[in-house]
Structures are given as C-alpha cells and as structure tokens.
Write an enzyme that holds these catalytic residues in place. Structure first.
Site, PDB file in Angstrom:
ATOM      1  N   CYS A 111       0.745  -1.225   0.080  1.00 39.44           N
ATOM      2  CA  CYS A 111      -0.125  -0.126   0.114  1.00 39.44           C
ATOM      3  C   CYS A 111       0.899   1.287   0.017  1.00 39.44           C
ATOM      4  O   CYS A 111       0.488   2.416  -0.220  1.00 39.44           O
ATOM      5  CB  CYS A 111      -1.000   0.131   1.195  1.00 39.44           C
ATOM      6  SG  CYS A 111      -2.018  -1.661   1.360  1.00 39.44           S
ATOM      7  N   HIS A 247      -3.483   6.771   2.109  1.00 31.46           N
ATOM      8  CA  HIS A 247      -4.136   5.472   1.544  1.00 31.46           C
ATOM      9  C   HIS A 247      -5.274   5.345   2.057  1.00 31.46           C
ATOM     10  O   HIS A 247      -5.624   5.156   3.446  1.00 31.46           O
ATOM     11  CB  HIS A 247      -3.011   4.597   2.129  1.00 31.46           C
ATOM     12  CG  HIS A 247      -3.195   3.182   1.885  1.00 31.46           C
ATOM     13  ND1 HIS A 247      -4.054   2.476   0.659  1.00 31.46           N
ATOM     14  CD2 HIS A 247      -3.464   2.057   2.911  1.00 31.46           C
ATOM     15  CE1 HIS A 247      -4.327   1.254   1.037  1.00 31.46           C
ATOM     16  NE2 HIS A 247      -4.046   0.872   2.341  1.00 31.46           N
ATOM     17  N   ASN A 277     -10.045  -0.578  -0.537  1.00 34.46           N
ATOM     18  CA  ASN A 277      -8.725  -0.488  -0.204  1.00 34.46           C
ATOM     19  C   ASN A 277      -8.084  -1.333  -1.485  1.00 34.46           C
ATOM     20  O   ASN A 277      -8.055  -2.514  -1.706  1.00 34.46           O
ATOM     21  CB  ASN A 277      -8.250  -1.547   0.956  1.00 34.46           C
ATOM     22  CG  ASN A 277      -6.882  -1.294   1.381  1.00 34.46           C
ATOM     23  OD1 ASN A 277      -6.060  -1.065   0.353  1.00 34.46           O
ATOM     24  ND2 ASN A 277      -6.315  -1.656   2.504  1.00 34.46           N
TER      25      ASN A 277
END
Length: 320
Positions: A111, A247, A277
């Site tokens: 990520c 993020h 996500n």
C-alpha cells in the site's frame, strides 16, 4: 530540480460489488461493513487485468499532461498483483502504451508502493539521470483474497491510478519520509502461489492475511509521525496544507490520523466508500479523481501518506 506532477489518470473495473453483493458470498451485511470500515462498495476485475487498468490510467495521465508515451524516460509500476512473476507489469504496460524508450520496472511495497515510486522518481530526477517519469499504482487484489474470509474480503478492491511527473525548478516534491519495518512482516502478508519443486512438493495457494488490530495500531502511530517528518523537512505547518491524501484503508484510521494531527476531517478526502482498499492504487486513484474534479489547484500544498505490508510507510509534502 524536483519531480512535479503534471498529469494524472485513474481506472476502475466495470463490475461494482456493493456490500449487499458480498453478503451473498459470506456471512456479512452492509451495516456490518460500513460501521467497521466506511466501505459501501468496491470494484472487481473481470475481463480487466492489472496491466490493462494500469495502461488505461497511464494513457489518461499522459493525455492530461499533454505528453506522448514515446517521451517517457522512466516507467515504474507499484503492484503486488502484476499477473506475472516475470516480466514485470511495467514492461507489459510499456509495450501496451508504446513507451519504447522508457526504463521500466516494478516496485513491491504494497500500500506504500506509489509513495516509494514517487520517492525513487524524485531521486532519479534530482540526479539528472531522467527528466520525467510515469508512475502507476495498480492492483487486482480480488485475485489474492480469500472469498470465504469476511474479515479480509470485504476490504479490498481493484483499480489503477497514474501520475506523470517532470523535472521542475519550482514546486513539486518538497520533502519526503519513507521507511520499513521488516520484523513485522507477518502482520500483513500473502504467501507465494507457486513454490513446488521436487524437494518441497506441492504448496497450498496463498491468500492475503492480516492482523487488523496490529495494522490499525501501526497506522495511527506511524502515519502522523512520518507526515510530521515530511512537514518539518519542507518547512511547512500542518495548517498550511490544503489537503492530506492518505492511503484509503479504513475510515477509522483516517479519522484517528486527522485527530492526532489536530486537523479537521474535511482536509482528508476519501473515496474508500466506493473503492475500498486498492493497495498501491489507492493514493493515485484518489489524487487523479480530485484532479479531474478540479479540486487540486496549482500552488496548493498537499501531504500524501501510504502505509502497508512490509511493514512499509511513506509520506511527502508537495506543491501541486
């Protein structure tokens, strides 16, 4: 010279899987997911691949920048789901968009991947080795999650985001903070899906696994710290930053970071309610959507931060 973003693009798969759809697959509900994550839907790749989505986002970024693929000197794809162990997704994107002279490779920082790519591109540009770079975060996480595990499958989605950067004497990246903590690698991981040889024998398929509580504690502790380091490096106060682009992992994490930085939640734009996500694609998708909407103006001060498996983290302060 700094790396300055001059064009962005994004791509999401056509299939939109809302929470009610997931409730047909596992024991969950729209209310259960929204209360714990803030996610209402995510997009899942069908015919799309990581490479096809990356290429579409890249072409949009180039078009927005008014540049041709043939001009690109450096092409980095941040991904953990490139589709092939070799060649890299970046080489396949290079072929698809016609970036024939670009040096192309992938980076695996989960990520945090897009921030790592931006970090490297800025270093290459400062060194004078390259004058521009095409940076892409792209993932097909739906292909590595366990669709019987409601604690993880509800979180992740697919997509791609891209940014074209060029050397600039003004603006661009002002300061960065990047790090890793490999001793915590088991907190968030996915075992390789191939590993059999005559000695080891057949290996079970690997799926993404996560200790949610540990990841939460890591994020709310590390993200404010690394953003603070980047702000200090840039000589910028938090209240001077127009937007904090983080993020998109979990609503509660974003709220906790805003509280620790003593900044209003309105300065933390979110798209996780629709995208979930998307790992390395998360930040560039959010940035490209804001850019497309006209929210980002030249001269705006922005703080970006990513965090994820590794454990890895990164933050930067830039002038748009």
């Amino acid at each position: 010279m700094n790396a300055r973003i001059i064009g962005t693009g994004w791509c999401l798969p056509a299939f939109r899987a809302d929470n009610d759809y997931l409730a047909t697959l596992v024991d969950t509900s729209d209310e259960w997911i929204r209360e714990r994550t803030g996610i209402r839907a995510r997009h899942l790749a069908g015919e799309e691949t990581t490479v096809s989505m990356a290429a579409e986002a890249a072409e949009k970024a180039l078009a927005r920048a008014g540049r041709e693929a043939s001009e690109v000197e450096l092409l980095i794809v941040a991904t953990i789901t490139g589709g092939t162990d070799t060649p890299s997704a970046a080489c396949r994107v290079q072929a698809q968009i016609g970036a024939k002279k670009a040096v192309a490779f992938d980076v695996n920082a989960a990520c945090s991947g897009f921030l790592y790519a931006l970090h490297m591109a800025d270093a290459f540009i400062k060194s004078g080795m390259y004058k521009n770079a095409l940076l892409i975060g792209a993932e097909s996480l739906s292909r590595i999650v366990d669709w019987t595990d409601r604690s993880t499958c509800v979180l992740f989605g697919d997509g791609a985001g891209a940014a074209y950067v060029e050397a600039s004497e003004s603006g661009g990246l002002l300061a960065q903070s990047v790090g890793s903590s490999g001793d915590k690698w088991e907190v968030l991981s996915c075992r390789s899906r191939s590993g059999a040889n005559p000695i080891s024998g057949a290996q079970p398929a690997g799926y993404l696994t996560m200790d949610g509580q540990e990841v939460f504690k890591f994020a709310v502790r590390t993200v404010p710290r690394c953003i603070g380091e980047a702000l200090e490096g840039a000589g910028v106060r938090a209240d001077e930053v127009k937007l904090f682009l983080l993020h998109q992992a979990n609503l509660r994490i974003l709220q906790a970071v805003a509280k620790r930085l003593e900044q209003p939640e309105e300065k933390f734009p979110m798209n996780l309610d629709e995208c979930g996500n998307t790992s390395a694609a998360s930040l560039p998708i959010l940035m490209a959507q804001l850019d497309e909407a006209g929210t980002l103006k030249r001269g705006d001060l922005l703080a970006l931060s990513g965090f994820g498996a590794g454990l890895t983290w990164g933050a930067c302060v830039l002038e748009w």
